[in-house]
Each structure stands twice: as C-alpha cells, then as structure tokens.
Design an enzyme around this catalytic site. Structure first.
Site, PDB file in Angstrom:
ATOM      1  CD  GLU A  90      -6.233  -7.269   6.941  1.00 37.92           C
ATOM      2  OE1 GLU A  90      -7.045  -6.747   6.144  1.00 37.92           O
ATOM      3  OE2 GLU A  90      -5.238  -6.659   7.376  1.00 37.92           O
TER       4      GLU A  90
ATOM      5  CG  ASP B 288      -0.059  -5.204   4.625  1.00 36.51           C
ATOM      6  OD1 ASP B 288      -0.692  -4.760   3.643  1.00 36.51           O
ATOM      7  OD2 ASP B 288      -0.608  -5.554   5.680  1.00 36.51           O
TER       8      ASP B 288
ATOM      9  CG  ASP C 208     -11.137   2.579   2.631  1.00 37.07           C
ATOM     10  OD1 ASP C 208     -11.804   1.685   3.222  1.00 37.07           O
ATOM     11  OD2 ASP C 208     -10.459   3.422   3.235  1.00 37.07           O
TER      12      ASP C 208
ATOM     13  CG  HIS D  70      -6.870  -6.641   1.867  1.00 33.50           C
ATOM     14  ND1 HIS D  70      -6.443  -6.073   0.703  1.00 33.50           N
ATOM     15  CD2 HIS D  70      -5.950  -6.304   2.813  1.00 33.50           C
ATOM     16  CE1 HIS D  70      -5.309  -5.411   0.929  1.00 33.50           C
ATOM     17  NE2 HIS D  70      -4.983  -5.530   2.206  1.00 33.50           N
TER      18      HIS D  70
ATOM     19  CG  HIS E  61      -1.787  -1.161   1.383  1.00 32.78           C
ATOM     20  ND1 HIS E  61      -3.041  -1.207   0.796  1.00 32.78           N
ATOM     21  CD2 HIS E  61      -1.645  -2.338   2.030  1.00 32.78           C
ATOM     22  CE1 HIS E  61      -3.618  -2.365   1.087  1.00 32.78           C
ATOM     23  NE2 HIS E  61      -2.798  -3.070   1.831  1.00 32.78           N
TER      24      HIS E  61
END
Ligand code: 6MZ
Length: 347
Positions: free
Chosen positions: A204, A286, A141, A201, A19
C-alpha cells in the site's frame, strides 16, 4: 439525479473491501456524536471532504477518533446495520465487510462480543429483507503484532464454524508503515490451513518488496490495494508475475488512494495497469465514510477517468462475482441476479 448517476446506482455491484469503522456515514456519525457529546468530537474530525488530501498517517488518526465514538455493542450494532443498509441503497448486492475486533474495558465490550454484534447486525438486516448478501472478514491490525494476530485467527476460526457461513475470511490491515509481515506469517498460515480466506493489504506504500514477496508466497486469496507492486512505481516484475501466476484478484480503491496521497492523480491510479493486463481487479470503496464516497461514485470515477463504457463497467461488476469468498452456490445466485437485472439497467 442525472442519467449517469442513475446508471451507476442501478448497476448491481459487489463490494469486497470495506472497513466497518471507515464506512460510517455522516448521518450515523451525527447519531454517535449525539450519544457522546462529552467527547467534543466534531464531524470535520471524522471525514475527508471533496478535494481534500491527507497523508496516510493523518487518515489513521481519523480512525482513532471514530473508534472513540464506537465503543459499545449498541454502537456497533447501529453502525453495522446503517452501513449495510447504505450499501444496499447504493445498489450493492453482495458485501464483504471487514472489521478489527476491539476490547473496551470501560464498556465491557470484548473481541468476541464485537464479532457477535456484527453478525447480529447482518442477521437483522437479512430478517428485515434488505436486498444484500453480507459476509464478514475478521481483521488483524498489523501494529498489534504476533500474539494478537494468532488470537484473532483463533476467534475467526471459531466464528467460521458457528456463524452459518457468515464469517468467511481474514483481513490484514492497519497502518502499513508499522510492524512487519514476517511476524504475522504463522498466524496467516494457520488461518489459511483452517479454511479461512485471506485478503491482505500489500504494497500500500512504497519499498515493501521483501514483505510483499514473503506474503505472496502464502499465497493470499485477494490483495488490498497493491499500489506499489508493479515496476513503474518501484515494485518489481517478479512480484507482478507471482500475482498473475496465482491469479490473485486486486481490490482497488481510487478515492481512498488519492485522498490518502499514495496515488498523485486519478489518471495515475494502478487500476489502469491491472485492467490493461486483463487481471481480475475489483473496484471498492475502502472507507466510504472517511473518504466521502460510495461504490457507485467509484465506478463512475473509474469509467470517466479511464474512458470505459457502460458495457465495460457492467463486465467489471459481473467479473467481481468470481472474486468473492462465499461458496460457489452464492456465485451462481449472484450471476443469476445480474442476468435478471440486465434489461432494467440498460433500459
Ligand atoms: C490499511 C486500513 C485502511 O477495522 O475498526 N484500515 N488499513 N490501509 C487503509 N487505507 C486507508 N483503512 C482502514 O476499521 C478501521 C480500521 O481499518 C483499517 C485500520 O486498521 C483502521 O483502524 P475497523 O472496522
């Protein structure tokens, strides 16, 4: 530098889960703080040091602080070029960066100019001859819901067609405890249909079996984390079977998961489960800035935790090439590069 450190630095590597705003180094944070002293942000607010643990919630607070520091095109250009050069200096030969386009009314930043600026940074590094192939994944997001997700997909589609192959896919990320994947399904389906690759994702955090199952049906092209997919940690065999049947690679980030407290100890990391299955698993950072790591440290950590040899780690980094989103010709170039570098790394 000791022998091992040199080996993992020189090992050619592929980074697929990074990211942008989580990857900002302490040097770059210093420059940003210098540009914005009025924000009174201290470095301790943007990074989680050695031996420190946080909850995942606390990690997401850190991103908010970094976002305050990075709110102009100028900032994004600096952050992206610095991050790319740092990955290159760490021996990363192919990098897929991901970032959530943001609009900032005060500075005139738009989502479109955000993406354009990241692309400019990639092109600038290329023209300077930095030895790394960089691609971009536009991030959704999850907390922003259905409409923003669809808007992001449309932007990503535009850039996929106009960025000379630099925009290759879409990432779904953000606080996993907020929102539900089913609301994002139409946008993700559209992205897939238009040829964008999907890295999602998934699982998680615990207890997301239903959401994970739904999103696995797309199916995605890669999975970020997948920490709670397997039965021993409350996942299920049927989820594992879907991942295996579709041969969906996992992006695994050891330090991030331990510092964010979703994995208790390195030796408990699900890398072990998937590696033993022989399933494609790619070691990634990450958020190298927030978690104070880099990709060579992550390779070193995986090797020492799970007793893997240098030859095993070479194989892992080489196999990661098959998991990239860039086209087949790029895979062939990278494989050639690995072959050329082998004698030097094992000298
Ligand atoms: C989920 C994460 C994440 O997009 O502003 N992000 N999402 N899980 C994680 N595990 C720790 N780490 C980072 O970079 C920061 C953003 O990336 C996502 C979050 O949405 C965060 O706000 P960009 O470049």
């Amino acid at each position: 530098m000791d022998n091992e450190t040199v080996f993992y630095r020189e090992l050619p590597k592929v980074e697929l889960h990074a990211h942008l705003n989580g990857s900002v180094s302490s040097q770059t944070i210093e420059k940003l703080i210098g540009r914005k002293p009025h924000l009174n942000i201290e470095h301790s607010m943007t990074a989680i040091g050695k031996g420190q643990l946080r909850t995942l919630d606390e990690c997401f607070e850190v991103f908010k602080v970094i976002h305050k520091l990075v709110d102009t095109e100028e900032d994004i250009l600096m952050v992206a070029t610095d991050v790319i050069k740092e990955f290159a200096a760490d021996g990363v030969k192919y990098l897929e960066l991901r970032s959530t386009p943001r609009e900032e009314k005060d500075t005139g930043l738009t989502k479109r100019s955000y993406i354009e600026t990241v692309i400019n940074a990639i092109q600038q590094c290329k023209s300077e001859g930095v030895d790394i192939d960089v691609r971009f994944l536009v991030a959704i997001d999850r907390r922003n819901g259905t409409e923003v997700a669809m808007e992001t997909v449309k932007l990503a589609e535009d850039f996929m067609l106009s960025s000379d192959g630099l925009v290759v896919g879409l990432d779904l990320s953000g606080d996993p405890t907020v929102g539900h994947g089913k609301d994002l399904l139409p946008a993700l389906q559209r992205a897939k249909n238009s040829g964008l690759k999907l890295s999602l994702h998934l699982s998680e955090v615990p207890s997301q079996l239903e959401e994970t199952d739904l999103l696995l049906n797309l199916p995605p092209d890669r999975i970020g984390h997948g920490t709670f997919l397997h039965p021993a940690v409350g996942g299920s065999q049927s989820l594992v079977d879907k991942v295996v049947k579709n041969n969906i690679p996992l992006e695994l980030c050891l330090t991030s998961n331990v510092k964010g407290s979703t994995v208790a100890r390195y030796s408990d990391h699900h890398f072990k489960y998937w590696y033993q299955l022989g399933h494609p698993s790619v070691i990634c950072t990450d958020d190298k800035g927030v978690f104070c790591t880099d990709l060579s440290q992550e390779y070193h950590l995986a090797a020492s935790t799970f007793g893997l040899s240098r030859a095993d780690m070479w194989k892992l980094s080489q196999q990661a090439i098959d998991c990239i989103f860039a086209p087949e010709a790029v895979k062939q170039q990278l494989k050639q590069k690995w072959n050329d570098l082998h004698p030097q790394v094992f000298k």
